[in-house]
Design an enzyme around this catalytic site. Structure first.
Site, mmCIF file in Angstrom:
data_model
loop_
_atom_site.group_PDB
_atom_site.id
_atom_site.type_symbol
_atom_site.label_atom_id
_atom_site.label_comp_id
_atom_site.label_asym_id
_atom_site.label_seq_id
_atom_site.Cartn_x
_atom_site.Cartn_y
_atom_site.Cartn_z
ATOM 1 N N VAL A 148 39.230 -10.748 32.085
ATOM 2 C CA VAL A 148 39.844 -9.242 31.664
ATOM 3 C C VAL A 148 41.331 -9.118 31.895
ATOM 4 C CG1 VAL A 148 39.429 -6.861 31.091
ATOM 5 C CG2 VAL A 148 37.365 -8.370 31.451
ATOM 6 N N ASP A 149 42.128 -9.039 30.814
ATOM 7 C CA ASP A 149 43.429 -8.745 31.236
ATOM 8 C C ASP A 149 44.147 -8.033 29.874
ATOM 9 O OD1 ASP A 149 46.093 -8.889 32.038
ATOM 10 O OD2 ASP A 149 46.331 -11.032 31.721
ATOM 11 N N LEU A 150 43.412 -6.820 29.907
ATOM 12 C CA LEU A 150 44.113 -6.109 28.680
ATOM 13 C C LEU A 150 45.170 -4.873 28.899
ATOM 14 C CD1 LEU A 150 40.266 -5.218 27.601
ATOM 15 C CD2 LEU A 150 42.130 -6.544 26.439
#
Length: 262
Positions: A148-150
């Protein structure tokens, strides 16, 4: 409340998405979202390696699985960035790989400038809101590695960051699955983000790196808690380093269960 927790993502999806630009320093190509902030990078001569240190650490879930089983597992990325994780899982680890990305420009630039392969039987990039997509029934208990890299173009805090969101993340993992998340470890929002992850996964399931020099902290959360010995982790790290040229032995000096930090 779930509706309130997703407000920021909904606003972003309705707003005009930032323009995607690239820059180079001779050896490395960078991706930007309308600002000078680096949202991803690629070694021009080694496009399927991972160049940034914090992105390499997103692969720490490898410490918790048998390396011989990796190619039989499924990976999911929330946020394409410069496609470094997607390409590594697909090309280097030979995994079935899915990515959710909200910005069609990001996908187009990754295909043209960052060597992202076309979709195929083991690779798919889905345009849409990641927070909504992972709630679809077909994704339940499907993935062994969730990355997850939002961050939006301002790179101030994760776009999706609530306990409800992280519960949804937990729901897409297999029993042996793990989530890794990029957070700014020196930012005031880090402790709140960590509390949300621990609320969703349980304190005993969560591990964290020290921040990088740039301030990125990678947090790992296991679907099912594991407590390997340091010797077992070292043996696994050495094999990861040999097979995939990731600095996994170094990780062990910087990576601990969050319960060990208190």
């Amino acid at each position: 409340m779930r509706g309130a927790a997703r407000t920021r993502a909904a606003v972003q999806s309705r707003a005009q998405l930032p323009e995607v630009t690239i820059s180079e320093d001779g050896e490395v190509r960078f991706l930007h979202l309308g600002t000078e902030w680096i949202q991803g990078s690629m070694l021009i001569d080694s496009p399927f390696d991972i160049e940034l240190e914090y992105v390499q650490r997103m692969m720490a879930w490898l410490l918790f699985v048998d390396p011989d089983t990796v190619s039989k597992r499924r990976a999911l990325q929330l946020g394409l960035g410069s496609a470094a994780l997607t390409k590594f899982c697909y090309k280097k680890l030979r995994m079935d790989t899915t990515t959710f990305e909200i910005n069609p420009q990001v996908l187009a630039v990754c295909r043209q400038w960052f060597k992202l392969p076309a979709d195929g039987p083991r690779l798919r990039v889905v345009l849409g809101d990641a927070g909504e997509a992972i709630r679809q029934p077909e994704h339940a208990a499907r993935y062994d590695a969730l990355q997850v890299d939002l961050y939006d173009h301002e790179a101030a805090a994760p776009v999706l960051d609530s306990a409800d969101f992280y519960r949804d993340c937990r729901g897409v993992l297999t029993d042996e699955g793990a989530m890794t998340v990029n957070l700014f470890g020196r930012d005031a929002s880090y402790e709140a983000s960590l509390r949300s992850i621990c609320e969703a996964f349980g304190d005993e399931s969560v591990w964290a790196f020290r921040p990088t020099r740039e301030g990125n902290t990678i947090v790992l959360a296991l679907r099912t808690p594991q407590h390997p010995t340091r010797m077992a982790l070292l043996e696994r790290a050495e094999e990861i380093q040999t097979r995939w040229n990731l600095p996994a032995v170094k990780w062990l000096r910087l990576f601990k269960p969050v319960l060990a930090k208190t």
